[in-house]
Enzyme design. Sequence first.
Site, PDB file in Angstrom:
ATOM      1  N   LEU A  37       0.824  -1.209   0.000  1.00 45.43           N
ATOM      2  CA  LEU A  37       0.000   0.000   0.000  1.00 45.43           C
ATOM      3  C   LEU A  37       0.859   1.261   0.000  1.00 45.43           C
ATOM      4  O   LEU A  37       2.029   1.238   0.409  1.00 45.43           O
ATOM      5  CB  LEU A  37      -0.904   0.015   1.232  1.00 45.43           C
ATOM      6  CG  LEU A  37      -2.001  -1.051   1.296  1.00 45.43           C
ATOM      7  CD1 LEU A  37      -2.697  -0.991   2.654  1.00 45.43           C
ATOM      8  CD2 LEU A  37      -2.998  -0.884   0.165  1.00 45.43           C
ATOM      9  N   SER A  38       0.273   2.343  -0.457  1.00 46.22           N
ATOM     10  CA  SER A  38       0.945   3.646  -0.372  1.00 46.22           C
ATOM     11  C   SER A  38       1.240   3.952   1.094  1.00 46.22           C
ATOM     12  O   SER A  38       0.362   3.847   1.956  1.00 46.22           O
ATOM     13  CB  SER A  38       0.036   4.732  -0.961  1.00 46.22           C
ATOM     14  OG  SER A  38       0.633   6.003  -0.840  1.00 46.22           O
ATOM     15  N   THR A  43       9.433   2.878  -0.860  1.00 43.53           N
ATOM     16  CA  THR A  43      10.480   3.773  -1.374  1.00 43.53           C
ATOM     17  C   THR A  43      11.581   3.992  -0.343  1.00 43.53           C
ATOM     18  O   THR A  43      12.768   4.012  -0.681  1.00 43.53           O
ATOM     19  CB  THR A  43       9.865   5.115  -1.811  1.00 43.53           C
ATOM     20  OG1 THR A  43       8.872   4.871  -2.818  1.00 43.53           O
ATOM     21  CG2 THR A  43      10.934   6.044  -2.365  1.00 43.53           C
ATOM     22  N   SER A 110       1.193  -1.611  -7.404  1.00 44.11           N
ATOM     23  CA  SER A 110       0.865  -2.768  -8.257  1.00 44.11           C
ATOM     24  C   SER A 110      -0.128  -3.685  -7.546  1.00 44.11           C
ATOM     25  O   SER A 110       0.242  -4.775  -7.120  1.00 44.11           O
ATOM     26  CB  SER A 110       2.124  -3.524  -8.684  1.00 44.11           C
ATOM     27  OG  SER A 110       3.048  -3.715  -7.634  1.00 44.11           O
TER      28      SER A 110
END
Length: 202
Positions: A37-38, A43, A110
């Site tokens: 999930l975001s 990152t 994704s």
Amino acid sequence: MTTKATNIHPVFDRIIGRDEKEQFLNQRARVIWMTGLSGSGKTTIAIGLEKELQKRGFLTQILDGDNIRTGINKNLGFSDEDRTENIRRIAEVSKLFVNCGIITINCFVSPTLAIREQAKEIIGDDDFREVYVNASYEECEKRDVKGLYKKARNGEIKNFTGLDAPFEAPENAFLEIKTADLSIEESVRCLVDAILSDISQA
């Protein structure tokens, strides 16, 4: 309806091959595909991983969702069709990096099994390493590092993964990292330990 061009003549058989490039770089190329999930930490972990691998002499390239969507995929939205095309292009770019012998670290929500399977088919099963950066929707919403969850709750963002669009967790990930339980440093170390032998030339 578009038709395929007939005047295409690939030169793959005449350029320096992947094996020679990997020997030159003294590494084995892989795509480390981080899904989650975001706000789950993809990152941040990727940046830490890149730094650790560089210390060990590895050449890497990070492909990140936000960066890709401001460049090669800036014409795509978030419909099912555009999400699929987004991942298709990323997978094709990743395959080019792998063919150059470069370890490619991908950070993309994704969200579905099918979309990640598409990426794996393009890149190749031998080179695709799926890493599930696992944090619950509630945990990611609590972090809300980009302010996206608040906007989604307010209806400013449609088709937001985990809220009004599905996220399908990997069934057989190469590695699962639970970022609610681990620090960034521990998460990076876990990933380094998992892939080091895989990317090292014997």
